[in-house]
Design an enzyme around this catalytic site. Structure first.
Site, PDB file in Angstrom:
ATOM      1  CD  GLU A 128      -3.115   0.544   0.075  1.00 37.35           C
ATOM      2  OE1 GLU A 128      -2.748   0.582  -1.111  1.00 37.35           O
ATOM      3  OE2 GLU A 128      -4.290   0.287   0.395  1.00 37.35           O
ATOM      4  CB  THR A 180      -4.428   6.628  -3.583  1.00 33.42           C
ATOM      5  OG1 THR A 180      -5.472   5.748  -3.963  1.00 33.42           O
ATOM      6  CG2 THR A 180      -4.483   6.839  -2.083  1.00 33.42           C
TER       7      THR A 180
HETATM    8  N1  HSE Z   1      -7.745   6.137   3.331  1.00 36.72           N
HETATM    9  C1  HSE Z   1      -7.154   6.174   2.037  1.00 36.72           C
HETATM   10  C2  HSE Z   1      -7.413   7.523   1.412  1.00 36.72           C
HETATM   11  C3  HSE Z   1      -7.754   5.097   1.192  1.00 36.72           C
HETATM   12  O1  HSE Z   1      -8.558   7.967   1.466  1.00 36.72           O
HETATM   13  O2  HSE Z   1      -6.490   8.137   0.893  1.00 36.72           O
HETATM   14  C4  HSE Z   1      -7.203   5.042  -0.189  1.00 36.72           C
HETATM   15  O3  HSE Z   1      -7.829   3.997  -0.871  1.00 36.72           O
END
Ligand code: HSE
Length: 308
Positions: A128, A180
């Protein structure tokens, strides 16, 4: 056993108010990965999909997870993986988490389950980090454990599984990509105390609503005054989709992970399908292609579907 096939579910992170700390697993979509133990310390990656993801282990989400496992165990073990992605990268439905979680669970299984579930989550978080630039577990944890996860802390890791009533999840994935890392960069680094108070009220309300099967409380708590106002500008039609889905009976919802997907929770299947139609109408009008899913919370997480 030297080969294992795993099914790795998509996930909805944040659950509106719980940025980086809440997430749930879905039944659909899901990736399939086949992982084979090698008796030499290398990682070989085959992609069986059209997404053109890197095959160099250091640049591939699953690859870095295998490398971190190999670094821990030492010796001559390696992994060969064939990845069949159904969760499109950049969709906001946990595509990178599915690869990372699948790699970590499969590796652990092939090694005789020598690691605890917290360690498996930690290995997966390396993947991640490669994808989004930071270690967060709100996709990884529910992907591995199933159901709804609260990540109370990542240093030290403290994950709490939250029971919930059966909930239907409708997801629309507009065919645009939001990375992201980009969706994180635009966020403000400071929040007003009044917004923080409202947000932690909502998080506590949402968790309590799940635990008490209180649908109204779940609906009232699906509100985000910190992240959504910034990120929703990246998603065409967001406000209209949200308003119309609630009019159609959804309990509530919002951006799935970092977007562009939007999710809604409903109490029953017929409402979830009505919500799907409303989402489709909005995107037909805007003229952006999409995929929709009407699914439920997946309580199992990554599943071993075959071993040989
Ligand atoms: N919590 C993370 C974000 C999840 O919102 O950036 C990304 O999938």
């Amino acid at each position: 056993m030297s080969t294992v096939k795993v099914k790795c579910p998509g996930t909805v992170a944040n659950l509106v108010c719980g940025f980086d700390i809440l997430g749930l697993a879905l039944h659909e979509p899901a990736d399939i990965m086949e992982v084979k133990l090698l008796d030499e310390p290398r990682v070989i990656i085959h992609n069986r999909d059209a997404y053109n993801l890197p095959t160099e282990p250091e640049k591939n989400v699953a690859g870095v997870v295998f490398l971190s496992v190999m670094e821990r165990i030492g010796g001559h073990t390696g992994f060969e993986v064939t990845i069949e992605k159904h969760i499109k990268p950049g969709s906001g439905i946990g595509s990178s988490a599915a690869s990372a979680a699948g790699a970590a669970v499969a590796a652990n299984h092939l090694l005789g389950n020598i690691f605890t579930s917290d360690e498996v989550v930690q290995f997966a978080m390396n993947g991640e980090k490669l994808a989004s630039g930071v270690k967060h577990a709100d996709n990884i944890a529910p992907c591995i454990l199933g159901g709804i996860s609260l990540i109370r802390s990542i240093h030290p890791l403290d994950i709490v599984s939250i029971p919930s009533p059966d909930l239907y999840v409708t997801v629309i994935h507009p065919q645009i990509e939001v990375r992201t890392s980009d969706a994180r960069q635009i966020l403000k680094q400071q929040v007003l105390l009044k917004d923080a108070i409202r947000q932690w009220g909502n998080i506590a309300g949402l968790v309590t609503g799940f635990m008490k099967n209180d649908y109204d409380l779940i609906g009232r708590s699906l509100e985000d005054v910190i992240i959504e106002p910034v990120r929703s500008i990246l998603i065409p039609g967001f406000d209209e989709v949200k308003r119309k889905c609630k009019e159609a009976g959804a309990l509530g919802g919002g951006i799935s992970g970092s977007g562009p997907s939007i999710f809604m929770l409903s109490k029953d299947d017929s409402t979830a399908k009505a919500v799907e139609s409303v989402m489709q109408e909005v995107y037909n009008k805007i003229g952006i292609d999409y995929h929709t899913y009407v699914t439920m919370i997946n309580k199992k997480g990554v599943e071993i579907v075959a071993g040989y």
